[in-house]
Design a protein around this motif. Sequence first.
Motif, PDB file in Angstrom:
ATOM      1  N   GLU A   1      -0.469  -7.209  -6.716  1.00  0.00           N
ATOM      2  CA  GLU A   1       0.255  -7.957  -5.677  1.00  0.00           C
ATOM      3  C   GLU A   1      -0.523  -7.955  -4.365  1.00  0.00           C
ATOM      4  N   LEU A   2      -1.133  -6.829  -4.037  1.00  0.00           N
ATOM      5  CA  LEU A   2      -1.926  -6.725  -2.812  1.00  0.00           C
ATOM      6  C   LEU A   2      -3.125  -7.669  -2.860  1.00  0.00           C
ATOM      7  N   GLN A   3      -3.798  -7.732  -4.004  1.00  0.00           N
ATOM      8  CA  GLN A   3      -4.932  -8.641  -4.148  1.00  0.00           C
ATOM      9  C   GLN A   3      -4.504 -10.096  -3.968  1.00  0.00           C
ATOM     10  N   LYS A   4      -3.355 -10.455  -4.522  1.00  0.00           N
ATOM     11  CA  LYS A   4      -2.839 -11.825  -4.357  1.00  0.00           C
ATOM     12  C   LYS A   4      -2.559 -12.120  -2.885  1.00  0.00           C
ATOM     13  N   GLU A   5      -1.952 -11.163  -2.214  1.00  0.00           N
ATOM     14  CA  GLU A   5      -1.627 -11.339  -0.795  1.00  0.00           C
ATOM     15  C   GLU A   5      -2.891 -11.472   0.048  1.00  0.00           C
ATOM     16  N   VAL A   6      -3.903 -10.661  -0.244  1.00  0.00           N
ATOM     17  CA  VAL A   6      -5.176 -10.741   0.477  1.00  0.00           C
ATOM     18  C   VAL A   6      -5.825 -12.102   0.237  1.00  0.00           C
TER      19      VAL A   6
ATOM     20  N   VAL B   1       0.845  -1.201   0.000  1.00  0.00           N
ATOM     21  CA  VAL B   1       0.000   0.000   0.000  1.00  0.00           C
ATOM     22  C   VAL B   1       0.879   1.249   0.000  1.00  0.00           C
ATOM     23  N   ALA B   2       1.898   1.248   0.830  1.00  0.00           N
ATOM     24  CA  ALA B   2       2.789   2.409   0.912  1.00  0.00           C
ATOM     25  C   ALA B   2       3.531   2.631  -0.402  1.00  0.00           C
ATOM     26  N   SER B   3       3.807   1.549  -1.113  1.00  0.00           N
ATOM     27  CA  SER B   3       4.558   1.669  -2.364  1.00  0.00           C
ATOM     28  C   SER B   3       3.769   2.369  -3.460  1.00  0.00           C
ATOM     29  N   MET B   4       2.475   2.525  -3.280  1.00  0.00           N
ATOM     30  CA  MET B   4       1.652   3.196  -4.284  1.00  0.00           C
ATOM     31  C   MET B   4       1.779   4.711  -4.226  1.00  0.00           C
ATOM     32  N   ASP B   5       2.192   5.241  -3.082  1.00  0.00           N
ATOM     33  CA  ASP B   5       2.325   6.693  -2.929  1.00  0.00           C
ATOM     34  C   ASP B   5       3.348   7.247  -3.908  1.00  0.00           C
TER      35      ASP B   5
ATOM     36  N   ALA C   1       1.278   1.670  -9.669  1.00  0.00           N
ATOM     37  CA  ALA C   1       0.248   1.518  -8.640  1.00  0.00           C
ATOM     38  C   ALA C   1      -0.633   0.310  -8.946  1.00  0.00           C
ATOM     39  N   LEU C   2      -0.962   0.098 -10.221  1.00  0.00           N
ATOM     40  CA  LEU C   2      -1.765  -1.066 -10.596  1.00  0.00           C
ATOM     41  C   LEU C   2      -1.016  -2.367 -10.328  1.00  0.00           C
ATOM     42  N   GLN C   3       0.281  -2.378 -10.566  1.00  0.00           N
ATOM     43  CA  GLN C   3       1.077  -3.565 -10.254  1.00  0.00           C
ATOM     44  C   GLN C   3       1.054  -3.844  -8.753  1.00  0.00           C
ATOM     45  N   ALA C   4       1.164  -2.789  -7.951  1.00  0.00           N
ATOM     46  CA  ALA C   4       1.115  -2.954  -6.498  1.00  0.00           C
ATOM     47  C   ALA C   4      -0.246  -3.476  -6.060  1.00  0.00           C
ATOM     48  N   ILE C   5      -1.316  -2.981  -6.674  1.00  0.00           N
ATOM     49  CA  ILE C   5      -2.671  -3.443  -6.355  1.00  0.00           C
ATOM     50  C   ILE C   5      -2.818  -4.927  -6.680  1.00  0.00           C
TER      51      ILE C   5
END
Length: 71
Positions: free
Chosen positions: A27-32, A10-14, A21-25
């Motif tokens: 990865e975040l979805q996979k982690e969730v 989440v912090a990496s999107m700033d 930001a979409l790549q980070a999202i």
Amino acid sequence: MEVERMKTLVASMDGKGPAEALQAITELQKEVSRTEASLVRKARQAGLSWEAIALCLGVSKQAVHRKYGKR
């Protein structure tokens, strides 16, 4: 649970561009998803019913059983 990993993502999107930001999202979805699956397994091992788990996730009993019942 990889809460720290999620915070980092989440912090990496700033200050990032839309593509990063979409790549980070993604990865975040996979982690969730991984964390949810792990918690559902733990809930079942602790004796929670599919109905109770479904209530926690805000979905139907059938939906949660369909997604996690055969694992």
